[in-house]
Write an enzyme that holds these catalytic residues in place. Structure first.
Site, PDB file in Angstrom:
ATOM      1  N   THR A 270      -9.613 -27.387  -6.403  1.00  0.00           N
ATOM      2  CA  THR A 270     -10.097 -27.379  -4.969  1.00  0.00           C
ATOM      3  C   THR A 270     -10.462 -25.964  -4.624  1.00  0.00           C
ATOM      4  O   THR A 270      -9.654 -25.221  -4.064  1.00  0.00           O
ATOM      5  CB  THR A 270      -9.064 -27.630  -4.099  1.00  0.00           C
ATOM      6  OG1 THR A 270      -7.731 -26.870  -4.310  1.00  0.00           O
ATOM      7  CG2 THR A 270      -8.392 -29.272  -4.039  1.00  0.00           C
TER       8      THR A 270
ATOM      9  N   ASP B  69       0.896  -1.101   0.172  1.00  0.00           N
ATOM     10  CA  ASP B  69       0.117  -0.077   0.099  1.00  0.00           C
ATOM     11  C   ASP B  69       0.869   1.342  -0.020  1.00  0.00           C
ATOM     12  O   ASP B  69       1.929   1.177   0.089  1.00  0.00           O
ATOM     13  CB  ASP B  69      -1.071  -0.016   1.171  1.00  0.00           C
ATOM     14  CG  ASP B  69      -0.332  -0.037   2.559  1.00  0.00           C
ATOM     15  OD1 ASP B  69       0.847   0.326   2.544  1.00  0.00           O
ATOM     16  OD2 ASP B  69      -1.082  -0.491   3.506  1.00  0.00           O
TER      17      ASP B  69
END
Length: 144
Positions: free
Chosen positions: A64, A22
């Site tokens: 999965t 960030d």
């Protein structure tokens, strides 16, 4: 959940890039989830499973998908660091399993998470949908 693991832990390494952070230079939290997802796939590859596209052609297993995730963050990471993700199957159920991930930098734990996933096939009545299948015994044996 302090259950015994059922397989050999596998390591997956990530080099943190500037774009993973960030504006404060701290890894943006969804990237930890992305890396856990990558570590999950790498775990099966390390256990000897072929890529999902091969399993879909040979056995109908699509992959999965994620059913549930829990994550706890302890310390931040920043760009230029190498992280190690230790992944193991913590629990097998009839149609699902739980991966445990521990993300470390130089041996210090930054993040822990679990993912509950299921092996799935396309629904024969509606190929746009998927359905969970019993965990294949050979796959369970390869990962235990």
């Amino acid at each position: 959940m302090n259950e015994p693991t059922t397989g050999t832990p596998r390591l997956y390494r990530v080099d943190v890039q500037f774009g993973d952070c960030d504006p404060a230079g701290i890894v943006f939290f969804p990237n930890f989830l992305r890396w856990m997802d990558q570590a999950s796939l790498a775990y099966f590859k390390a256990c000897g499973l072929p890529p999902w596209r091969v399993l879909e052609r040979s056995r109908g297993i699509v992959g999965t998908p994620l059913l549930e995730i829990h994550t706890r963050f302890m310390k931040p990471a920043t760009y230029g660091e190498t992280l190690e993700i230790e992944t193991v199957i913590e629990h097998w159920a009839a149609k699902s399993f739980r991966h445990r991930h521990v993300i470390r930098r130089d041996g210090v734990t930054l993040c822990e998470g679990t993912e509950t996933r299921a092996f799935v096939m396309r629904d024969p009545h509606d190929p746009e949908r998927i359905r969970a299948i019993p965990i294949p015994e050979d796959i369970r044996a390869m990962c235990s």
